[in-house]
Design an enzyme around this catalytic site. Structure first.
Site, mmCIF file in Angstrom:
data_model
loop_
_atom_site.group_PDB
_atom_site.id
_atom_site.type_symbol
_atom_site.label_atom_id
_atom_site.label_comp_id
_atom_site.label_asym_id
_atom_site.label_seq_id
_atom_site.Cartn_x
_atom_site.Cartn_y
_atom_site.Cartn_z
ATOM 1 N N GLY A 110 33.433 -3.888 -23.989
ATOM 2 C CA GLY A 110 33.141 -2.494 -23.660
ATOM 3 C C GLY A 110 32.448 -1.705 -24.747
ATOM 4 O O GLY A 110 32.067 -0.554 -24.514
ATOM 5 N N ARG B 226 27.973 -7.177 -24.541
ATOM 6 C CA ARG B 226 26.811 -6.308 -24.732
ATOM 7 C C ARG B 226 26.566 -5.946 -26.198
ATOM 8 O O ARG B 226 25.442 -5.992 -26.687
ATOM 9 C CB ARG B 226 27.081 -5.020 -23.936
ATOM 10 C CG ARG B 226 25.934 -4.083 -23.794
ATOM 11 C CD ARG B 226 26.402 -2.817 -23.077
ATOM 12 N NE ARG B 226 27.148 -3.077 -21.871
ATOM 13 C CZ ARG B 226 26.601 -3.290 -20.682
ATOM 14 N NH1 ARG B 226 25.306 -3.258 -20.538
ATOM 15 N NH2 ARG B 226 27.361 -3.522 -19.617
ATOM 16 N N ARG C 201 19.867 -5.362 -13.330
ATOM 17 C CA ARG C 201 20.710 -4.209 -13.688
ATOM 18 C C ARG C 201 20.186 -2.870 -13.125
ATOM 19 O O ARG C 201 20.971 -2.113 -12.572
ATOM 20 C CB ARG C 201 20.889 -4.131 -15.212
ATOM 21 C CG ARG C 201 21.626 -5.355 -15.791
ATOM 22 C CD ARG C 201 21.934 -5.196 -17.261
ATOM 23 N NE ARG C 201 22.948 -4.219 -17.483
ATOM 24 C CZ ARG C 201 22.744 -3.012 -17.964
ATOM 25 N NH1 ARG C 201 21.550 -2.635 -18.365
ATOM 26 N NH2 ARG C 201 23.740 -2.166 -18.102
ATOM 27 N N TYR D 23 22.813 -1.283 -10.254
ATOM 28 C CA TYR D 23 23.630 -0.086 -10.431
ATOM 29 C C TYR D 23 22.949 1.024 -11.237
ATOM 30 O O TYR D 23 23.603 1.801 -11.925
ATOM 31 C CB TYR D 23 25.024 -0.399 -10.978
ATOM 32 C CG TYR D 23 25.196 -1.551 -11.959
ATOM 33 C CD1 TYR D 23 24.317 -1.790 -12.972
ATOM 34 C CD2 TYR D 23 26.313 -2.388 -11.853
ATOM 35 C CE1 TYR D 23 24.528 -2.835 -13.864
ATOM 36 C CE2 TYR D 23 26.545 -3.428 -12.744
ATOM 37 C CZ TYR D 23 25.637 -3.646 -13.747
ATOM 38 O OH TYR D 23 25.848 -4.670 -14.623
ATOM 39 N N CYS E 100 10.644 -8.298 -2.400
ATOM 40 C CA CYS E 100 10.517 -7.556 -1.136
ATOM 41 C C CYS E 100 11.772 -6.729 -0.848
ATOM 42 O O CYS E 100 12.476 -6.970 0.140
ATOM 43 C CB CYS E 100 10.240 -8.520 0.006
ATOM 44 S SG CYS E 100 8.799 -9.518 -0.340
ATOM 45 N N GLU E 101 12.065 -5.853 -1.722
ATOM 46 C CA GLU E 101 13.163 -4.898 -1.558
ATOM 47 C C GLU E 101 12.688 -3.594 -2.177
ATOM 48 O O GLU E 101 12.119 -3.611 -3.279
ATOM 49 C CB GLU E 101 14.429 -5.336 -2.340
ATOM 50 C CG GLU E 101 15.069 -6.607 -1.886
ATOM 51 C CD GLU E 101 15.823 -6.484 -0.568
ATOM 52 O OE1 GLU E 101 16.106 -5.337 -0.140
ATOM 53 O OE2 GLU E 101 16.093 -7.522 0.033
HETATM 54 C C1 LIG Z 1 37.122 -9.558 -18.918
HETATM 55 C C2 LIG Z 1 35.898 -9.111 -19.623
HETATM 56 N N1 LIG Z 1 35.860 -9.166 -20.954
HETATM 57 C C3 LIG Z 1 34.752 -8.793 -21.640
HETATM 58 C C4 LIG Z 1 33.628 -8.333 -20.999
HETATM 59 C C5 LIG Z 1 32.444 -7.958 -21.813
HETATM 60 O O1 LIG Z 1 32.126 -6.640 -21.678
HETATM 61 P P1 LIG Z 1 31.046 -5.936 -22.596
HETATM 62 O O2 LIG Z 1 29.780 -6.672 -22.405
HETATM 63 O O3 LIG Z 1 31.005 -4.551 -22.087
HETATM 64 O O4 LIG Z 1 31.532 -6.000 -23.997
HETATM 65 C C6 LIG Z 1 33.630 -8.230 -19.606
HETATM 66 C C7 LIG Z 1 32.454 -7.717 -18.901
HETATM 67 O O5 LIG Z 1 32.401 -7.482 -17.738
HETATM 68 C C8 LIG Z 1 34.797 -8.638 -18.888
HETATM 69 O O6 LIG Z 1 34.841 -8.576 -17.556
#
Ligand SMILES: Cc1ncc(COP(=O)(O)O)c(C=O)c1O
Length: 408
Positions: free
Chosen positions: A227, A272, A307, A311, A336-337
């Site tokens: 996250g 990420r 991406r 969303y 084709c969307e």
């Molecule tokens: C269980 C779990 N851990 C880690 C991550 C990695 O998330 P991030 O790329 O936001 O660090 C995700 C992403 O969906 C996840 O589902």
């Protein structure tokens, strides 16, 4: 924009074709070291498990393994890949959701620690193999993400054990004979606010503290998921990772004291943050249309990077060799969307057919979410390391796809 690392983008496009994913090793390494040293400073008992789903090319996994990072896997094949890349089993986690019996069999046979998504999943697991240690993924009732599609906790989320059922989950595990425990959450992706991490870790530890005290058990590890966010726009600020580490560690130390736990290992599962900004997608402008809007068509559509269509995620786009931003465009792919829009309302230089458009920050959830929709082939991937471009995945061919189709 002309170069990635020290390599000319035109050279990459001419030699490897487009669309082309390119990753910069030095950026990945820097990201890992920045995160690791921030947490080492405030809470040395920590392990980073790279989230394999973000980008699962074996060569990328090997980069993380060589940096001494662990791995977090979400499917049997990710476990297979992590193993093949050489990660130590002790540093591999399995975090699935709605895990099938087959998934659980594979995870149990790999003998890795499992963050289990549900009480019923645990019941399925113990019929296969009794785990030595178990960690439940808890939905702490709050979640936050860069936008709605990437919020993974709270009352609308499909993930985890609702915190009101967490006591029942751990009691069941204890009664079934499990002796060692962890606790897990993953409440959302692309968060840029240090206080959010502290708030949600506080919530998880309060949940853990109350339950574990009643059951007279202790957490061996606290897994706070991933996250950690990155800026996707020029006006967004970077996540202050040092401050995040300080605040999270403060909460961990304080709550461990309060509930009389030995300080647990802190696990994290970033994807990420480690690789997002290290990835570039080089595409070619295939057509410019003056319609009701001014469209630039590129050969990288939602099949290559979903991406934005999935969303509404935003990515910056640069044009090779041109730096002004005086024209207003919509950038789309060839699929084709009508949702195949890579960027809307974007200012770019005057663009011509054949120009190279480079999409930024695509290292995470880029290739790994790509598809063959409209029977377009998946792109090649390049890793730039030691000032050289290494082809780490060949471009898909018609034969690759035909191989799996039977025609009697
Ligand atoms: C269980 C779990 N851990 C880690 C991550 C990695 O998330 P991030 O790329 O936001 O660090 C995700 C992403 O969906 C996840 O589902």
């Amino acid at each position: 924009m002309e170069k990635i690392g020290k390599i000319d983008i035109k050279y990459l496009a001419e030699n490897f074709g487009t669309p082309l994913y390119v990753y910069d090793y030095d950026i990945i390494k820097n990201n890992y070291q920045r995160l690791k040293s921030a947490f080492d400073k405030y809470y040395p008992k920590n392990t980073i498990h790279y989230s394999v789903k973000a980008n699962s090319n074996l060569n990328i996994l090997k980069v993380f393994k060589d940096l001494d990072c662990g791995a977090d896997c979400s499917s049997p094949f990710e476990l297979f890949l992590a193993d093949k890349a050489g990660f130590d089993k002790n540093k591999i986690l399995y975090t699935g959701n709605y895990e099938s019996i087959e998934d659980l069999k594979v995870a149990a046979n790999f003998n890795v620690k499992i963050n289990i998504d549900d009480i019923n999943s645990f019941k399925r697991l113990i019929k296969i193999k009794h785990p030595e240690i178990i960690s439940f993924r808890i939905n702490p009732g709050i979640g936050r993400g860069g936008f709605e599609g990437i919020v993974t906790a709270g009352s609308d989320a499909k993930f985890g054990v609702p915190y009101e059922q967490a006591f029942e989950a751990y009691k069941l595990a204890l009664d079934s004979g499990v002796k060692r425990f962890g606790i897990h959450m993953m409440t959302g992706s692309n968060n840029l606010e240090p206080y959010y991490f502290a708030e949600v870790v506080d919530k998880l530890l309060t949940i853990a503290g109350n339950i574990f005290t009643k059951l007279k058990i202790a957490p061996e590890y606290i897994d706070i998921g991933g996250g950690f966010g990155i800026p996707y726009d020029d006006d967004e600020e970077e996540l202050n990772i040092e401050e995040t580490a300080r605040l999270v560690s403060e909460v961990l130390i304080e709550k461990s004291k309060k509930y009389h736990f030995d300080e647990p290992e802190l696990k994290m599962e970033p994807g990420r943050y480690l690789i997002g900004n290290a990835g570039y997608l080089i595409s070619k402008v295939t057509g410019i249309k003056n319609s009701y809007k001014r469209f630039i068509g590129i050969d990288a559509g939602m099949n290559v990077l979903i991406r934005p269509a999935l969303y509404g995620a935003r990515h910056r786009i640069k044009i090779y060799g041109k730096n002004d931003r005086k024209n207003f465009y919509y950038v789309c792919g060839q699929i084709c969307e009508n949702s195949d829009i890579m960027a809307s309302h974007i200012y770019l230089p005057e663009v011509e057919e054949g120009d190279l458009a480079i999409i930024l920050d695509v290292g995470a959830y880029g290739f790994s979410m790509s598809s063959n929709y409209n029977n377009r082939l998946r792109p090649a991937e390049i890793l730039i390391k030691d000032e050289k471009a290494h082809l780490i995945r060949a471009r898909e061919t018609y034969e690759d796809i035909l191989r799996l189709m039977n025609l009697d």
